[in-house]
Design an enzyme around this catalytic site. Structure first.
Site, PDB file in Angstrom:
ATOM      1  N   GLY A   7      -7.791  13.312  -1.486  1.00 18.93           N
ATOM      2  CA  GLY A   7      -7.528  12.571  -2.590  1.00 18.93           C
ATOM      3  C   GLY A   7      -8.486  11.943  -2.577  1.00 18.93           C
ATOM      4  O   GLY A   7      -8.352  10.268  -2.568  1.00 18.93           O
ATOM      5  N   LYS A 172       7.841  -3.345  -3.483  1.00 18.30           N
ATOM      6  CA  LYS A 172       6.789  -2.339  -4.274  1.00 18.30           C
ATOM      7  C   LYS A 172       7.401  -1.977  -5.027  1.00 18.30           C
ATOM      8  O   LYS A 172       6.648  -1.757  -5.876  1.00 18.30           O
ATOM      9  CB  LYS A 172       5.528  -2.217  -3.568  1.00 18.30           C
ATOM     10  CG  LYS A 172       4.121  -0.722  -3.505  1.00 18.30           C
ATOM     11  CD  LYS A 172       3.754  -2.079  -4.530  1.00 18.30           C
ATOM     12  CE  LYS A 172       2.046  -1.440  -5.017  1.00 18.30           C
ATOM     13  NZ  LYS A 172       1.721  -0.611  -4.314  1.00 18.30           N
ATOM     14  N   ASN A 176       6.464  -1.346  -9.097  1.00 19.61           N
ATOM     15  CA  ASN A 176       5.638  -0.674  -9.548  1.00 19.61           C
ATOM     16  C   ASN A 176       6.773  -0.389 -11.194  1.00 19.61           C
ATOM     17  O   ASN A 176       6.329   0.286 -11.747  1.00 19.61           O
ATOM     18  CB  ASN A 176       5.325   0.478  -8.752  1.00 19.61           C
ATOM     19  CG  ASN A 176       4.568   0.503  -7.946  1.00 19.61           C
ATOM     20  OD1 ASN A 176       3.466  -0.327  -8.055  1.00 19.61           O
ATOM     21  ND2 ASN A 176       4.512   1.417  -6.944  1.00 19.61           N
TER      22      ASN A 176
END
Length: 287
Positions: A7, A172, A176
């Site tokens: 990716g 985290k 987000n």
């Protein structure tokens, strides 16, 4: 040392380019389409790299490390590369959003072979192979992954270990979860300057933190205030990955960033109405 990066988006491309700056690392990119080179505008300088690019999972060969940097919803697509890339000694690092790094890939690999990674590298892909890295950033992995840390010793990316990965992953996710407001409004991070917008983000974090604590994470009592302050101190033109995906008409990581809060909230009997609303509205906008 052989490394395959699955990716080459904003994160995968940035990581691959930095790793390729080291002569003794053999870097391969696994992508859907050919990519002639990587050009990363970093905070200090522009770096380039021309790693080997594979577009057919059948072309892969065993490597020492596989770094999965696809979107969280594409675990099945990433898994197609693992058959050829992974042998009995290969370690697999999952550089994705959310708190389910290991769970996404246990259908394809033993959990002991998987290294979850929390990535905080603000970066945007302007075109295939061309990326703007806004900050050197960091990557955090569990304390049994020292060999992963060593891969980045030559880079300005701060890669380190933690003995409480669960808590760090949920911290985290709190960040987000709040960022979903930008994706919904299609506005960069500067919208947090509005007190009413900040209040919505605060409630999204509050729900996330409550679910995270039920899952065993240790989170500060004032994490909501800390995250709002972090957003307000950041660049007002910052575009998080979910907003970037919506602006580019790509699928968004709705489940990994907000849906998981709703799902696990139901498991623990914790109401998550704000995150449920965000999920519904983003799914409707994407339909």
């Amino acid at each position: 040392m052989r490394i395959a990066v699955i990716g080459p988006g904003a994160i995968g491309g940035t990581v691959a380019a930095w790793l390729a700056q080291r002569a003794d690392l053999d870097v391969t990119i696994c992508a859907r389409s050919p990519l002639p080179s990587l050009t990363i505008e970093t905070p200090s300088r522009t770096i380039t790299a021309t790693p080997r690019v594979l577009t057919d999972p059948g072309q892969g060969e065993p490597v020492d490390w596989v770094l999965i940097a696809t979107k969280a919803y594409d675990a099945e697509g990433a898994s197609r590369w693992l058959t050829k890339l992974v042998d009995d000694t290969t370690r697999v690092a999952v550089l994705q959003n959310g708190v389910e790094h290991i769970e996404r890939f246990t259908p394809y690999l033993p959990a002991a072979r998987i290294t979850p990674a929390i990535v905080d590298i603000p970066a945007e892909r302007n075109a295939p192979g061309r990326i703007h890295q806004r900050r050197d950033g960091s990557i955090l992995v569990p304390n049994d992954a020292a060999s992963f840390v060593d891969l980045f010793a030559h880079t300005p990316i701060a890669v380190s270990t933690t003995d409480d990965f669960r808590s760090e992953a949920w911290r985290k996710l709190c960040i987000n979860a709040a960022g979903a407001v930008s994706a919904l409004t299609m506005k960069p991070a500067g919208i947090v300057a509005r007190d009413d917008v900040a209040a919505i983000m605060w409630m999204l974090v509050e729900e996330c933190a409550a679910v995270g604590r039920a899952e065993g994470a240790v989170l500060d009592d004032k994490i909501e205030d800390e995250i709002i302050a972090r957003y307000r101190a950041g660049p007002p033109d910052g575009i998080n990955s979910m907003l970037g995906d919506r602006l580019a008409n790509r699928p968004m990581e709705i489940d990994a960033r907000n849906g998981v809060i709703v799902r696990l909230g139901k498991k623990h009997g914790i109401p998550t109405p704000m995150n449920a609303m965000i999920v519904t509205l983003l799914e409707t906008a994407a339909a």
